[in-house]
Design an enzyme around this catalytic site. Structure first.
Site, short mmCIF file in Angstrom:
data_model
loop_
_atom_site.label_atom_id
_atom_site.label_comp_id
_atom_site.label_asym_id
_atom_site.label_seq_id
_atom_site.Cartn_x
_atom_site.Cartn_y
_atom_site.Cartn_z
N SER A 1 5.16 1.55 7.09
CA SER A 1 5.37 2.83 6.40
C SER A 1 6.22 3.72 7.08
O SER A 1 7.17 4.35 6.40
CB SER A 1 3.92 3.37 5.77
OG SER A 1 3.35 3.93 6.83
N GLU B 1 1.53 1.78 15.07
CA GLU B 1 1.03 2.58 16.09
C GLU B 1 0.90 1.37 17.03
O GLU B 1 0.25 1.65 18.42
CB GLU B 1 -0.15 3.44 16.04
CG GLU B 1 -1.01 3.07 15.12
CD GLU B 1 -1.03 3.23 13.71
OE1 GLU B 1 -0.21 2.93 12.80
OE2 GLU B 1 -1.97 3.57 12.78
N TYR C 1 -1.16 -11.31 2.66
CA TYR C 1 -1.36 -9.91 3.31
C TYR C 1 -2.76 -9.61 3.46
O TYR C 1 -3.74 -9.50 2.78
CB TYR C 1 -0.90 -8.79 2.15
CG TYR C 1 -0.86 -7.40 2.53
CD1 TYR C 1 -1.29 -6.88 3.72
CD2 TYR C 1 -0.46 -6.39 1.50
CE1 TYR C 1 -1.33 -5.49 3.95
CE2 TYR C 1 -0.83 -5.12 1.69
CZ TYR C 1 -1.00 -4.47 2.96
OH TYR C 1 -1.07 -3.26 3.17
N LYS D 1 0.99 -10.94 7.06
CA LYS D 1 1.08 -9.79 7.41
C LYS D 1 -0.08 -9.20 8.00
O LYS D 1 -1.02 -9.05 7.25
CB LYS D 1 1.68 -8.69 6.24
CG LYS D 1 1.68 -7.30 6.47
CD LYS D 1 2.29 -6.73 5.09
CE LYS D 1 1.94 -5.58 4.84
NZ LYS D 1 1.72 -4.68 5.91
N ILE E 1 6.18 -4.78 9.58
CA ILE E 1 5.98 -4.32 8.34
C ILE E 1 5.41 -2.84 8.24
O ILE E 1 4.28 -2.93 8.47
CB ILE E 1 5.53 -5.18 7.25
CG1 ILE E 1 6.30 -6.44 6.97
CG2 ILE E 1 5.45 -4.52 5.86
CD1 ILE E 1 5.52 -7.68 6.21
N SER F 1 0.90 -1.20 0.07
CA SER F 1 -0.21 0.04 0.04
C SER F 1 0.92 1.10 -0.09
O SER F 1 0.63 2.18 -0.80
CB SER F 1 -0.75 0.07 1.29
OG SER F 1 -1.35 -1.20 1.61
O1 NGF Z 1 -0.42 2.28 4.97
C1 NGF Z 1 -1.06 1.37 5.40
C2 NGF Z 1 -2.42 1.16 5.05
N1 NGF Z 1 -0.71 0.56 6.39
C3 NGF Z 1 0.61 0.57 6.65
C4 NGF Z 1 1.23 -0.94 6.57
O2 NGF Z 1 0.58 -2.00 7.38
C5 NGF Z 1 1.18 -1.04 5.14
C6 NGF Z 1 1.22 0.98 8.26
O3 NGF Z 1 2.28 1.07 8.34
C7 NGF Z 1 2.02 -1.72 4.47
O4 NGF Z 1 3.11 -2.32 5.02
C8 NGF Z 1 2.15 -1.76 2.81
O5 NGF Z 1 1.34 -2.71 2.53
O6 NGF Z 1 2.66 -0.79 2.42
C9 NGF Z 1 0.41 2.38 8.17
O7 NGF Z 1 0.88 3.33 7.40
C10 NGF Z 1 0.90 2.82 9.67
O8 NGF Z 1 0.68 1.85 10.81
C11 NGF Z 1 0.09 4.44 10.15
O9 NGF Z 1 -1.40 3.97 10.25
O10 NGF Z 1 -3.40 1.96 5.92
#
Ligand code: NGF
Length: 292
Positions: A207, A191, A136, A164, A205, A47
């Protein structure tokens, strides 16, 4: 075969103003994660990589550039999931040939696929690629909920090594860990890393690790060492930062924070808003000064 435990950044992608991939910027983001954030690996095409708005060729380009930059320095997971199974197979073969350590695929979404259809989706990609696979699961975006028994059915395919888990359902997380102790779980919400780590996840995993990877590792390792109070203090600071990021625009704010580190993180891909306003840039600068 690389170990897939630990801290994985969900890789951001730098785009040019016209929406094309900014190769130089993408390489800088990969290097920043390896050299400064000291991550154990990257989750490419998720994502956070704005993947679901890209063409097959663009997804391949990103897999190629990320692998070429990271080489074998860290573990690499390729997210190849798509509602188009033929595309998922093509991407899975491509990433496997490039040398990605593992594949991952989002549960097929939009249509209300039955569980046998979902199972067929994963088994088809695995059969075509021979690679390992991580489910995922992100129900809040896909609407797809997989229960404990259904995970057991998926795990009948020994190439599916885990999930995941981007959800706040800690009861399900605990049940999965108890039922399938040999399968791995990566926490997906940054978080909520501390409670997930307390329940025994094998990695995370996220962002925000692109900019806050050092704190993420501290939370994870302190939780594993039973130093819960210290881990909680770091989670509090982390969540102050994440609250600020979420309130200002998730991916664009992380990109701005990277730019403030000298990384050419570029624009977001339309239809997402491409760039921050001056007021949002000012907020990002405050977040940087306060937390990074
Ligand atoms: O960005 C999202 C979607 N979720 C990410 C992560 O779960 C996504 C999370 O880190 C991911 O790993 C990917 O597929 O790229 C959130 O951004 C973070 O916890 C802030 O809410 O919502």
């Amino acid at each position: 075969m690389k170990n897939l435990n630990g801290i994985f950044s969900a890789l951001l992608v730098s785009f040019n103003a016209d929406g094309t991939v900014n190769e130089k910027g993408l390489r800088q983001i990969v290097r920043h994660n390896i050299d400064k954030m000291k991550v154990d690996g990257l989750y490419v095409g998720g994502s956070t990589g704005e993947n679901f708005m890209l063409s097959t060729e663009e997804k391949k380009e990103i897999f190629r550039i990320a692998k070429d930059e990271a080489k074998d320095e860290i573990a690499l997971i390729a997210q190849v999931g798509s509602v188009n199974l033929k595309e998922a197979v093509e991407l899975g073969k491509y990433a496997t040939e490039l040398g990605y350590d593992c594949l991952s695929a989002v549960t097929p979404f939009y249509y209300k696929f039955s569980f046998p259809e979902i199972k067929h989706f994963y088994n088809t990609i695995i059969e075509a690629t021979g690679n390992r696979m991580i489910v995922y699961s992100i129900p809040f975006l896909t609407g797809v909920n997989i229960g404990v028994a259904q995970f057991g059915e998926l795990y009948e395919n020994e190439k599916i090594i885990g999930v995941k888990f981007t959800a706040g359902d800690f009861y399900l997380l605990e049940r999965l860990k108890k039922a399938y102790p040999n399968h791995l779980i990566w926490a997906g919400f940054d978080e909520m890393m501390l409670p997930a780590a307390v329940l025994g996840v094998d990695g995370a995993i996220g962002s925000t690790f692109n900019v806050n990877g050092i704190r993420a590792r501290q939370i994870f390792e302190k939780a594993q060492a039973g130093q819960i109070q210290e881990a909680l203090e770091i989670q509090h600071v982390t969540n102050d930062l994440i609250e600020g990021i979420l309130g200002n625009g998730l991916y664009l704010t992380i990109k701005e924070l990277l730019k403030l580190e000298g990384v050419d993180a570029g624009y977001c891909r339309e239809p997402m808003t491409k760039e921050l306003t001056e007021a949002q840039i000012a907020v990002a600068k405050e977040l940087k000064a306060k937390y990074l």
